[in-house]
Scaffold this active site. Structure first.
Site, PDB file in Angstrom:
ATOM      1  N   CYS A 185       0.873  -1.181   0.000  1.00 17.76           N
ATOM      2  CA  CYS A 185       0.000   0.000   0.000  1.00 17.76           C
ATOM      3  C   CYS A 185       0.911   1.232   0.000  1.00 17.76           C
ATOM      4  CB  CYS A 185      -0.871   0.004   1.259  1.00 17.76           C
ATOM      5  SG  CYS A 185       0.117   0.112   2.761  1.00 17.76           S
ATOM      6  N   GLU A 189      -0.444  -0.747  16.181  1.00 18.28           N
ATOM      7  CA  GLU A 189      -1.206   0.446  15.772  1.00 18.28           C
ATOM      8  C   GLU A 189      -2.261   0.777  16.825  1.00 18.28           C
ATOM      9  OE1 GLU A 189      -3.111   0.326  11.807  1.00 18.28           O
ATOM     10  OE2 GLU A 189      -4.759   1.408  12.735  1.00 18.28           O
ATOM     11  N   SER A 238       0.620 -10.639   9.504  1.00 17.53           N
ATOM     12  CA  SER A 238       0.059  -9.375   9.017  1.00 17.53           C
ATOM     13  C   SER A 238      -1.465  -9.369   9.153  1.00 17.53           C
ATOM     14  CB  SER A 238       0.469  -9.191   7.548  1.00 17.53           C
ATOM     15  OG  SER A 238      -0.480  -8.448   6.852  1.00 17.53           O
ATOM     16  N   SER A 256       1.843  -5.648   2.988  1.00 18.53           N
ATOM     17  CA  SER A 256       3.281  -5.746   3.253  1.00 18.53           C
ATOM     18  C   SER A 256       3.958  -6.824   2.405  1.00 18.53           C
ATOM     19  CB  SER A 256       3.504  -6.027   4.747  1.00 18.53           C
ATOM     20  OG  SER A 256       2.696  -7.114   5.149  1.00 18.53           O
TER      21      SER A 256
HETATM   22  S1  SF4 Z   1       0.239   1.641   6.156  1.00 16.76           S
HETATM   23 FE1  SF4 Z   1      -1.679   0.887   7.028  1.00 16.76          FE
HETATM   24  S2  SF4 Z   1      -2.977   2.680   7.184  1.00 16.76           S
HETATM   25 FE2  SF4 Z   1      -1.329   3.232   5.831  1.00 16.76          FE
HETATM   26  S3  SF4 Z   1      -2.143   2.839   3.774  1.00 16.76           S
HETATM   27 FE3  SF4 Z   1      -1.056   0.985   4.447  1.00 16.76          FE
HETATM   28  S4  SF4 Z   1      -2.606  -0.329   5.372  1.00 16.76           S
HETATM   29 FE4  SF4 Z   1      -3.469   1.745   5.227  1.00 16.76          FE
END
Ligand code: SF4
Length: 294
Positions: free
Chosen positions: A21, A135, A234, A279
């Site tokens: 992401c 988190e 994860s 990830s």
């Molecule tokens: S690091 Fe976490 S909060 Fe940020 S975009 Fe990726 S999944 Fe979403």
């Protein structure tokens, strides 16, 4: 046909949203650049930057260390990963002598800010998330600076002991761990609605997670087999597998090596779809595709 080959399935589809992401991409790229720009200085990350051992090994080879815990005394740069940290951890990093480099994902920051805002405004805060997830630990710690009425839950059973307290409180507020499932949030809302006077829901599941979960659902409905690639540690990857296994046959693997365990299943499947957690590096996804199409 060689022993380790698979019969080619009729169709293999890769989810558009599979893999890193933007928050993870930003974290990995920034930390590498930080080391490249500061070759003489020590650069370390507090906790694993992402849930992927290959990436952690690569960072280690580049001289970027992973700290399991914060030492009393440190020097150089200490990176706060995308999960964020509690305010007291930021203070400790500073106190130990490190320079802090904050890579908390902007979407995680938004959840922390919303949690603080709700507590400051007198809401009894419920964080929908896993209590031990880093988190969530950081979101909770930020909120606790301004009030004690904070509960973390993913199950109704975790809220039941507080039912009377929640019923008597004027306002209940909800924030959500960025990688939670919408179905978990809905379950909590359904329980709280009849017992609350005022319920404020901030759906803070990040857009990247929402997109990935919607796409996984759509692909699961169209395919005989879903392959979810990514670490079993994860949260967002395990949620993808949880979502798709309710719709179609699903396997969750960490790398192409595990495909061997599902050889029959793969051979029997005509339509296979692949998705991957936030990830999971592209190289691992490519290896899975390569092995399937070999
Ligand atoms: S690091 Fe976490 S909060 Fe940020 S975009 Fe990726 S999944 Fe979403």
């Amino acid at each position: 046909m060689k022993e380790d080959n698979y019969k080619l399935p009729k169709e293999i589809t890769l989810a558009k949203s599979a893999g890193f992401c933007y928050g993870v991409k930003r974290a990995v790229e920034t930390v590498k650049k930080l080391k490249a720009d500061n070759p003489e200085r020590s650069v370390c990350v507090l906790g694993e930057l992402i849930h992927n051992s290959q990436v952690i090994d690569e960072l280690n080879r580049l001289g970027i260390k992973t700290l399991v815990e914060l030492p009393e005394c440190g020097q150089g740069i200490c990176v706060v990963r995308s999960h964020g940290e509690a305010p007291e951890v930021f203070a400790k990093i500073q106190k130990s002598g490190f320079e802090t480099y904050d890579l908390t994902c902007p979407d995680v920051k938004k959840v922390q800010q919303k949690a603080v805002e709700l507590v400051k405004n007198g809401y009894y805060l419920i964080i929908v998330g896993k209590v031990e997830h880093p988190e969530v630990v950081a979101i909770r710690a930020n909120a606790l600076q301004y009030g004690q009425k904070v509960i973390v839950a993913t199950e109704i059973e975790q809220l039941k002991p507080y039912e009377n307290e929640l019923k008597s409180h004027k306002k209940i507020g909800i924030v959500v761990q960025t990688t939670q499932m919408v179905s978990t949030l809905n379950k909590i809302i359904e329980y709280l609605t009849p017992i609350s006077k005022e319920l404020h829901v901030a759906n803070t599941i990040c857009p990247s997670t929402q997109r990935r979960q919607i796409e996984a659902k759509e692909l699961a409905a169209l395919n005989d087999l879903m392959i979810v690639v990514g670490s079993k540690k994860s949260a967002n990857t395990t949620h993808l597998a949880e979502i798709t296994k309710n719709i179609t046959t699903t396997i969750h693997i960490e790398s192409e090596k595990e495909l061997e365990n599902y050889k029959d299943l793969i051979e029997q499947s005509q339509k296979i779809a692949i998705t991957a957690g936030a990830s999971t590096p592209q190289s691992i996804i490519n290896e899975v595709i390569e092995k399937l199409t070999k």
